[in-house]
Design a protein around this motif. Sequence first.
Motif, PDB file in Angstrom:
ATOM      1  N   TRP A 327       0.857  -1.193   0.000  1.00  0.00           N
ATOM      2  CA  TRP A 327       0.000   0.000   0.000  1.00  0.00           C
ATOM      3  C   TRP A 327       0.896   1.247   0.000  1.00  0.00           C
ATOM      4  O   TRP A 327       1.955   1.237   0.618  1.00  0.00           O
ATOM      5  CB  TRP A 327      -0.891   0.045   1.249  1.00  0.00           C
ATOM      6  CG  TRP A 327      -1.905  -1.046   1.304  1.00  0.00           C
ATOM      7  CD1 TRP A 327      -1.652  -2.394   1.327  1.00  0.00           C
ATOM      8  CD2 TRP A 327      -3.326  -0.903   1.345  1.00  0.00           C
ATOM      9  NE1 TRP A 327      -2.824  -3.086   1.382  1.00  0.00           N
ATOM     10  CE2 TRP A 327      -3.886  -2.207   1.399  1.00  0.00           C
ATOM     11  CE3 TRP A 327      -4.186   0.193   1.346  1.00  0.00           C
ATOM     12  CZ2 TRP A 327      -5.254  -2.432   1.452  1.00  0.00           C
ATOM     13  CZ3 TRP A 327      -5.550  -0.025   1.408  1.00  0.00           C
ATOM     14  CH2 TRP A 327      -6.082  -1.334   1.447  1.00  0.00           C
ATOM     15  N   ASP A 328       0.443   2.312  -0.672  1.00  0.00           N
ATOM     16  CA  ASP A 328       1.269   3.514  -0.555  1.00  0.00           C
ATOM     17  C   ASP A 328       0.642   4.564   0.362  1.00  0.00           C
ATOM     18  O   ASP A 328       1.189   5.639   0.525  1.00  0.00           O
ATOM     19  CB  ASP A 328       1.638   4.112  -1.924  1.00  0.00           C
ATOM     20  CG  ASP A 328       0.485   4.112  -2.878  1.00  0.00           C
ATOM     21  OD1 ASP A 328       0.712   3.853  -4.055  1.00  0.00           O
ATOM     22  OD2 ASP A 328      -0.667   4.349  -2.428  1.00  0.00           O
ATOM     23  N   ASP A 329      -0.468   4.219   1.008  1.00  0.00           N
ATOM     24  CA  ASP A 329      -1.085   5.164   1.947  1.00  0.00           C
ATOM     25  C   ASP A 329      -1.427   4.395   3.224  1.00  0.00           C
ATOM     26  O   ASP A 329      -2.343   3.565   3.239  1.00  0.00           O
ATOM     27  CB  ASP A 329      -2.337   5.757   1.285  1.00  0.00           C
ATOM     28  CG  ASP A 329      -3.005   6.805   2.172  1.00  0.00           C
ATOM     29  OD1 ASP A 329      -2.908   6.679   3.410  1.00  0.00           O
ATOM     30  OD2 ASP A 329      -3.627   7.740   1.626  1.00  0.00           O
ATOM     31  N   ASP A 330      -0.688   4.690   4.270  1.00  0.00           N
ATOM     32  CA  ASP A 330      -0.875   3.911   5.509  1.00  0.00           C
ATOM     33  C   ASP A 330      -2.183   4.262   6.214  1.00  0.00           C
ATOM     34  O   ASP A 330      -2.724   3.469   6.976  1.00  0.00           O
ATOM     35  CB  ASP A 330       0.332   4.053   6.444  1.00  0.00           C
ATOM     36  CG  ASP A 330       0.591   5.494   6.861  1.00  0.00           C
ATOM     37  OD1 ASP A 330      -0.063   6.427   6.338  1.00  0.00           O
ATOM     38  OD2 ASP A 330       1.472   5.701   7.722  1.00  0.00           O
ATOM     39  N   TYR A 331      -2.714   5.471   5.940  1.00  0.00           N
ATOM     40  CA  TYR A 331      -4.004   5.821   6.535  1.00  0.00           C
ATOM     41  C   TYR A 331      -5.114   4.942   5.947  1.00  0.00           C
ATOM     42  O   TYR A 331      -5.930   4.369   6.674  1.00  0.00           O
ATOM     43  CB  TYR A 331      -4.302   7.316   6.326  1.00  0.00           C
ATOM     44  CG  TYR A 331      -5.656   7.685   6.895  1.00  0.00           C
ATOM     45  CD1 TYR A 331      -5.844   7.778   8.263  1.00  0.00           C
ATOM     46  CD2 TYR A 331      -6.744   7.882   6.058  1.00  0.00           C
ATOM     47  CE1 TYR A 331      -7.097   8.071   8.801  1.00  0.00           C
ATOM     48  CE2 TYR A 331      -7.997   8.172   6.584  1.00  0.00           C
ATOM     49  CZ  TYR A 331      -8.160   8.265   7.955  1.00  0.00           C
ATOM     50  OH  TYR A 331      -9.396   8.539   8.469  1.00  0.00           O
ATOM     51  N   GLN A 332      -5.079   4.818   4.601  1.00  0.00           N
ATOM     52  CA  GLN A 332      -6.066   3.930   3.951  1.00  0.00           C
ATOM     53  C   GLN A 332      -5.889   2.497   4.423  1.00  0.00           C
ATOM     54  O   GLN A 332      -6.851   1.767   4.632  1.00  0.00           O
ATOM     55  CB  GLN A 332      -5.902   3.983   2.433  1.00  0.00           C
ATOM     56  CG  GLN A 332      -6.699   5.104   1.821  1.00  0.00           C
ATOM     57  CD  GLN A 332      -6.399   5.257   0.329  1.00  0.00           C
ATOM     58  OE1 GLN A 332      -5.803   4.378  -0.292  1.00  0.00           O
ATOM     59  NE2 GLN A 332      -6.783   6.392  -0.207  1.00  0.00           N
ATOM     60  N   PHE A 333      -4.637   2.109   4.598  1.00  0.00           N
ATOM     61  CA  PHE A 333      -4.365   0.757   5.100  1.00  0.00           C
ATOM     62  C   PHE A 333      -5.063   0.547   6.448  1.00  0.00           C
ATOM     63  O   PHE A 333      -5.727  -0.466   6.657  1.00  0.00           O
ATOM     64  CB  PHE A 333      -2.849   0.547   5.242  1.00  0.00           C
ATOM     65  CG  PHE A 333      -2.476  -0.839   5.689  1.00  0.00           C
ATOM     66  CD1 PHE A 333      -2.159  -1.831   4.761  1.00  0.00           C
ATOM     67  CD2 PHE A 333      -2.434  -1.168   7.044  1.00  0.00           C
ATOM     68  CE1 PHE A 333      -1.837  -3.120   5.170  1.00  0.00           C
ATOM     69  CE2 PHE A 333      -2.107  -2.454   7.466  1.00  0.00           C
ATOM     70  CZ  PHE A 333      -1.809  -3.430   6.527  1.00  0.00           C
TER      71      PHE A 333
END
Length: 387
Positions: A327-333
């Motif tokens: 993933w390149d967005d840890d918030y979305q993760f």
Amino acid sequence: MQSLSSRTAAFTDSVIRRMTRICLQCGAVNLSQGFPDFDPPQEILDRLAEVAKEGPHQYSVTWGAQNFREALADKQTHFMGRTIDPNSEIVTTCGSTEAMMAAVMTVTDPGDKIVVFSPFYENYGADAILSGAEPIYVPLHPPAFSFDPEELEDAFRQHPKALILCNPSNPCGKVFTRDELLTIAALAEKYDVYVITDEVYEHLVYAPHRHTYFATLPGMWERTLSCSSLSKTYSITGWRLGYIIAPAPIIERAKKVHDFLTVGAAAPLQEAVIPGLRFGDEYYQGLLATYTEKRKLMLDGLTALGIPHNEPEGAYYILLDISRYGWDDDYQFCEQLAQRVGVGAVPGSSFFKEPENRYIRLHFAKKNETLTAALDRLASMDAKMKR
Ligand code: GLN
């Protein structure tokens, strides 16, 4: 209409507290915002029931009830190994959150600079903005989260007014060694800089590591504002009891800042926690033993699942390395982790100044059964989260 303050325009809500709301919405086991799901010590609860009947229910002295400050001074004198005067060297605050805000406002003027290690607890950035100070971030380099003394001195060369030191450290679990603290102390002396500590995890330091109170280092008492709280030590995060300990001339000013910010911490709760402040060493040994077991349960569980993670030396957080999930967005993760896997975590990017998104933070201040339930769910992480 005129615009609202430009000072606060860039504020987002706290990511930590937003994750708690997301967990509530989707029924996830909440290992994001660090607070226990077990009760405070019975003696404190029993006293709370008495206080409900007897009072006090009106304001305490603005800088803390006399008997609360006396009990706190005795406890901290014992642990810090330095006599703390309850009248001139303590101000009681609404949690360490207010202690840190009041400390920063006590020391800085708008335009002053403050050194902050990154990763850092998200409130420090807001403390700086609200007081008009400008943070200078100095990286703690993973995996050991050590600092480069040259990078730190570069920050001091910019003539900061203060440095914020979170030890044991949230989120990375670092416990600064005495040598590292002495390096910071030498720079604080050389460049005449105040040190504002956040030591809320002072009793959660795992062997063989040891906690050193920064204020007890040679020459550092005079320039240190030691902030801490009772939240983590007595499992009462909702009681909002914290404090600043510092030399009398600093506390004299901090009392005024605190008075105008909040008037005072909750009087009945100050009274009710006094039996806790009077606990002997065995209480703190028991607390540490409990958290040592929880730490092991989580670390062993994560290792068994093959999820890469750090090994915290103190506090109650673990950083998981999620790079292999793609993933390149840890918030979305984290949002998807709560929804698909049912476990709440905090995206690491909310703690780092550097563009870092390979970590998520879990905490283990939960009943063992809650931690086991979270580990059971995390077993499906590979299947549900790989991209
Ligand atoms: N210190 C805790 C954390 O980092 C709780 C923060 C808060 O919401 N006050 O999760």
